[in-house]
Design a protein around this motif. Structure first.
Motif, PDB file in Angstrom:
ATOM      1  N   PRO A  43       0.842  -1.199   0.000  1.00  0.00           N
ATOM      2  CA  PRO A  43       0.000   0.000   0.000  1.00  0.00           C
ATOM      3  C   PRO A  43       0.881   1.254   0.000  1.00  0.00           C
ATOM      4  N   LYS A  67      -4.565  -1.562  -1.655  1.00  0.00           N
ATOM      5  CA  LYS A  67      -4.748  -2.832  -0.952  1.00  0.00           C
ATOM      6  C   LYS A  67      -4.032  -3.921  -1.737  1.00  0.00           C
ATOM      7  N   THR A  68      -3.394  -4.827  -0.989  1.00  0.00           N
ATOM      8  CA  THR A  68      -2.607  -5.883  -1.626  1.00  0.00           C
ATOM      9  C   THR A  68      -3.092  -7.254  -1.183  1.00  0.00           C
ATOM     10  N   ILE A  70      -4.799  -9.704  -2.648  1.00  0.00           N
ATOM     11  CA  ILE A  70      -6.203 -10.006  -2.920  1.00  0.00           C
ATOM     12  C   ILE A  70      -6.259 -11.156  -3.924  1.00  0.00           C
ATOM     13  N   VAL A  97      -4.086  -6.567  -6.758  1.00  0.00           N
ATOM     14  CA  VAL A  97      -4.123  -5.394  -5.882  1.00  0.00           C
ATOM     15  C   VAL A  97      -5.314  -4.522  -6.259  1.00  0.00           C
TER      16      VAL A  97
END
Length: 162
Positions: A43, A67-68, A70, A97
């Motif tokens: 992030p 956000k990472t 995912i 992401v």
């Protein structure tokens, strides 16, 4: 903070789409090396948005990773062209992401210009035959790209490393 370059065809998803949406999940990446780069993102990392398969191709804007780690939902959707029958929710093969819009460049930086300013060792996107859709950009090269766009190195003082 790290810097990246991510490609999208403007007919599929453009910087204008991202500007309108504010944020998006960067789904559909199906190359292991590109996926591994997505796994390294954090992030706050900044990403150059590159329009590919257009005339002229080039960097058109800037986005930020929000956000990472995912799981790419398209891998589980059997109606998606990115479906992966070997992936399961318990053991996903493809991570991605979420990115947010930062800036639409007033003047895109064309691939031709990038080739004049950088070598293939400095900027992977200009390497002949490069097909990666996600790639790292060094701090030094990121600063030079930003300076090219903004005609100053002071616009993004927080991007400078000490």
């Amino acid at each position: 903070m790290n810097y990246w370059l991510m490609k999208s065809e403007p007919e599929v998803y453009s910087i204008i789409n991202l500007q309108q949406d504010g944020q998006t999940i960067w789904d559909g990446v199906r190359n292991y090396q590109a996926r591994n780069f997505l796994r390294q993102m954090q992030p706050g990392d900044l990403v150059f948005f590159y329009h590919s398969n257009t005339n002229p191709p080039g960097i058109v804007g800037l986005m930020r990773v929000v956000k990472t780690d995912i799981a790419d939902p398209t891998q589980f959707d059997s109606s998606s062209k990115y479906y992966d029958s070997k992936s399961t929710p318990e053991s996903p093969r493809w991570q991605t992401v979420i990115v947010e819009f930062v800036e639409n460049f007033s003047q895109p930086i064309s691939l031709t210009t990038l080739r004049k300013k950088f070598s293939a060792e400095e900027l992977i996107v200009i390497k002949q035959g490069n097909r990666l859709s996600v790639m790292p950009v060094s701090d030094t090269i990121a600063q030079k790209i930003l300076a090219m766009q903004h005609n100053t190195s002071d616009r993004y003082p927080l991007l400078h490393t000490s």
